[in-house]
Design a protein around this motif. Sequence first.
Motif, PDB file in Angstrom:
ATOM      1  N   GLU A 262      44.440  39.267  48.355  1.00 47.54           N
ATOM      2  CA  GLU A 262      44.857  37.821  48.485  1.00 47.54           C
ATOM      3  C   GLU A 262      43.803  36.957  47.849  1.00 47.54           C
ATOM      4  O   GLU A 262      42.453  37.375  47.732  1.00 47.54           O
ATOM      5  CB  GLU A 262      45.017  37.665  49.922  1.00 47.54           C
ATOM      6  CG  GLU A 262      45.453  36.076  50.026  1.00 47.54           C
ATOM      7  CD  GLU A 262      45.672  35.810  51.829  1.00 47.54           C
ATOM      8  OE1 GLU A 262      46.627  35.117  52.076  1.00 47.54           O
ATOM      9  OE2 GLU A 262      44.885  36.107  52.353  1.00 47.54           O
ATOM     10  N   ASP A 263      44.369  36.076  46.993  1.00 45.31           N
ATOM     11  CA  ASP A 263      43.594  35.075  46.423  1.00 45.31           C
ATOM     12  C   ASP A 263      42.583  35.530  45.597  1.00 45.31           C
ATOM     13  O   ASP A 263      41.314  35.528  45.479  1.00 45.31           O
ATOM     14  CB  ASP A 263      42.650  34.237  47.512  1.00 45.31           C
ATOM     15  CG  ASP A 263      41.868  32.954  46.932  1.00 45.31           C
ATOM     16  OD1 ASP A 263      42.629  32.496  46.016  1.00 45.31           O
ATOM     17  OD2 ASP A 263      40.847  32.619  47.406  1.00 45.31           O
ATOM     18  N   ILE A 264      42.919  36.575  44.526  1.00 46.05           N
ATOM     19  CA  ILE A 264      42.417  37.143  43.747  1.00 46.05           C
ATOM     20  C   ILE A 264      41.946  36.142  42.258  1.00 46.05           C
ATOM     21  O   ILE A 264      42.560  35.465  42.040  1.00 46.05           O
ATOM     22  CB  ILE A 264      43.021  38.373  42.884  1.00 46.05           C
ATOM     23  CG1 ILE A 264      43.789  39.460  44.208  1.00 46.05           C
ATOM     24  CG2 ILE A 264      42.159  38.996  41.982  1.00 46.05           C
ATOM     25  CD1 ILE A 264      44.752  40.226  43.528  1.00 46.05           C
ATOM     26  N   LYS A 265      40.505  36.405  42.245  1.00 41.85           N
ATOM     27  CA  LYS A 265      39.897  35.415  41.100  1.00 41.85           C
ATOM     28  C   LYS A 265      39.090  36.680  40.313  1.00 41.85           C
ATOM     29  O   LYS A 265      38.173  37.275  40.646  1.00 41.85           O
ATOM     30  CB  LYS A 265      39.193  34.416  41.674  1.00 41.85           C
ATOM     31  CG  LYS A 265      39.771  33.354  42.303  1.00 41.85           C
ATOM     32  CD  LYS A 265      38.906  32.300  42.742  1.00 41.85           C
ATOM     33  CE  LYS A 265      39.515  31.148  43.452  1.00 41.85           C
ATOM     34  NZ  LYS A 265      40.344  31.541  44.742  1.00 41.85           N
ATOM     35  N   VAL A 266      39.464  36.662  38.989  1.00 37.76           N
ATOM     36  CA  VAL A 266      38.764  37.609  38.239  1.00 37.76           C
ATOM     37  C   VAL A 266      37.911  37.210  37.030  1.00 37.76           C
ATOM     38  O   VAL A 266      38.130  35.699  36.812  1.00 37.76           O
ATOM     39  CB  VAL A 266      39.969  38.625  37.248  1.00 37.76           C
ATOM     40  CG1 VAL A 266      40.847  39.025  38.203  1.00 37.76           C
ATOM     41  CG2 VAL A 266      40.671  37.521  36.360  1.00 37.76           C
ATOM     42  N   ASN A 267      36.974  37.767  36.958  1.00 39.67           N
ATOM     43  CA  ASN A 267      35.825  37.286  35.598  1.00 39.67           C
ATOM     44  C   ASN A 267      35.502  35.856  35.937  1.00 39.67           C
ATOM     45  O   ASN A 267      35.240  34.924  35.122  1.00 39.67           O
ATOM     46  CB  ASN A 267      36.229  37.268  34.145  1.00 39.67           C
ATOM     47  CG  ASN A 267      36.817  38.908  34.093  1.00 39.67           C
ATOM     48  OD1 ASN A 267      36.507  39.715  34.541  1.00 39.67           O
ATOM     49  ND2 ASN A 267      37.766  38.953  33.187  1.00 39.67           N
ATOM     50  N   VAL A 268      34.726  35.824  37.285  1.00 34.30           N
ATOM     51  CA  VAL A 268      34.195  34.841  37.904  1.00 34.30           C
ATOM     52  C   VAL A 268      32.736  34.461  37.377  1.00 34.30           C
ATOM     53  O   VAL A 268      32.059  33.274  37.626  1.00 34.30           O
ATOM     54  CB  VAL A 268      34.461  34.565  39.245  1.00 34.30           C
ATOM     55  CG1 VAL A 268      35.937  34.154  39.581  1.00 34.30           C
ATOM     56  CG2 VAL A 268      33.860  35.392  39.980  1.00 34.30           C
ATOM     57  N   GLY A 269      32.038  35.580  36.843  1.00 31.39           N
ATOM     58  CA  GLY A 269      30.745  35.439  36.458  1.00 31.39           C
ATOM     59  C   GLY A 269      29.741  35.662  37.729  1.00 31.39           C
ATOM     60  O   GLY A 269      28.907  34.803  37.488  1.00 31.39           O
ATOM     61  N   LEU A 270      30.265  36.739  38.510  1.00 31.07           N
ATOM     62  CA  LEU A 270      29.207  37.135  39.413  1.00 31.07           C
ATOM     63  C   LEU A 270      27.729  37.603  38.977  1.00 31.07           C
ATOM     64  O   LEU A 270      27.924  38.141  37.653  1.00 31.07           O
ATOM     65  CB  LEU A 270      29.809  38.316  40.434  1.00 31.07           C
ATOM     66  CG  LEU A 270      31.121  37.884  40.888  1.00 31.07           C
ATOM     67  CD1 LEU A 270      31.604  39.119  41.831  1.00 31.07           C
ATOM     68  CD2 LEU A 270      30.691  36.726  42.010  1.00 31.07           C
ATOM     69  N   VAL A 271      26.958  37.438  39.420  1.00 24.20           N
ATOM     70  CA  VAL A 271      25.299  37.770  38.963  1.00 24.20           C
ATOM     71  C   VAL A 271      24.629  38.505  40.100  1.00 24.20           C
ATOM     72  O   VAL A 271      25.128  38.661  41.249  1.00 24.20           O
ATOM     73  CB  VAL A 271      24.591  36.313  38.570  1.00 24.20           C
ATOM     74  CG1 VAL A 271      25.306  35.531  37.660  1.00 24.20           C
ATOM     75  CG2 VAL A 271      24.535  35.354  40.229  1.00 24.20           C
ATOM     76  N   ASP A 272      23.386  38.870  39.661  1.00 22.58           N
ATOM     77  CA  ASP A 272      22.711  40.006  40.728  1.00 22.58           C
ATOM     78  C   ASP A 272      22.572  39.071  42.154  1.00 22.58           C
ATOM     79  O   ASP A 272      22.402  39.978  42.976  1.00 22.58           O
ATOM     80  CB  ASP A 272      21.196  40.001  40.194  1.00 22.58           C
ATOM     81  CG  ASP A 272      21.251  40.984  38.936  1.00 22.58           C
ATOM     82  OD1 ASP A 272      22.303  41.501  38.700  1.00 22.58           O
ATOM     83  OD2 ASP A 272      20.370  41.002  38.008  1.00 22.58           O
ATOM     84  N   ALA A 273      22.352  37.807  42.117  1.00 22.16           N
ATOM     85  CA  ALA A 273      22.125  36.976  43.643  1.00 22.16           C
ATOM     86  C   ALA A 273      23.291  37.529  44.305  1.00 22.16           C
ATOM     87  O   ALA A 273      23.234  37.693  45.740  1.00 22.16           O
ATOM     88  CB  ALA A 273      21.928  35.623  43.423  1.00 22.16           C
ATOM     89  N   ASP A 274      24.642  37.681  43.903  1.00 24.63           N
ATOM     90  CA  ASP A 274      25.875  37.851  44.596  1.00 24.63           C
ATOM     91  C   ASP A 274      25.559  39.322  45.428  1.00 24.63           C
ATOM     92  O   ASP A 274      26.372  39.637  46.329  1.00 24.63           O
ATOM     93  CB  ASP A 274      26.925  37.757  43.835  1.00 24.63           C
ATOM     94  CG  ASP A 274      27.353  36.470  43.333  1.00 24.63           C
ATOM     95  OD1 ASP A 274      27.484  35.675  44.170  1.00 24.63           O
ATOM     96  OD2 ASP A 274      27.188  36.181  42.126  1.00 24.63           O
TER      97      ASP A 274
END
Length: 284
Positions: A262-274
């Motif tokens: 649910e509520d899929i968001k793609v290519n949001v720019g996740l980084v190492d901190a995530d």
Amino acid sequence: MRKIGLFMMIVLFALANIAMAQEAAPTKAVVKEAGKEAAKDVAAVKAEPAAKPAEKPALSPDLQKAYDLTRKGKAAVARLKDFTAVFYKKEYKGGDLPLEKAFMKFRKKPRSVYMKWLGEHKHNQEVIWKLGWNSNKLRAHKGSFPDITVNLKTTDWMAMKDSRHPITQAGFPHTVQLIAKDVELSVAHPEWNSKVKFLGEQTVLGAPSYCFEAETDKKAHPEYYASKAHICVHKTLNLPNKVQIWNFEDGQMRLVEDYGYEDIKVNVGLVDADFDVENENYNF
């Protein structure tokens, strides 16, 4: 006179041999004509169309639509860098497991997964796994008393206690691979008589989606992953947002895997901190 007569006989004999040789040997014209005829024969053989291989029967409209959806899904995974979503999971593993609801972060390179449980079951539990980090072990904490942080191999019994799949298989790449494999087997082997029914457009977890059902003879063809599957694919993202799998386990056909996104968001720019246990928003 005798010498002249003998000489004449020799000459006449030689002339006769020459005449016989000329009659036996083909003329240049004859050879040329024969060559033309042979060339025509060769050309005729080349001109004959080669036998065509037997064509496979055309796909049923429903199977064609399912196949098109899986091709789009594989293309979407190829473009995918990361995503966030609310993930729902209900499985059978020697018994029905409780419904789980978790917020998921996924990164494809390096393969990384973070999950925090939101539902009643395992509320506030967190887990992080990142390829090449922590000796490839996951790190998790229960989120409730006694809240102990543990490092576990991804296939450790404790990590797998409430799950049919290790965290290394979380996310869309593995799911799409399994769905595509079954559909492609049905396309490649029409004689296996799988049944596919396209269900059209439906709203799934708030998102317009295309759904289909498939039934296979997994007993005869164990290459299949599912005996029966109900699949829904997000209309715009082309990623599966509902996956239900039935298989024969513990003496009967059962719904063994039931997943939703649910509520899929793609290519949001996740980084190492995530995917860092030191993240101030996490509670490791």
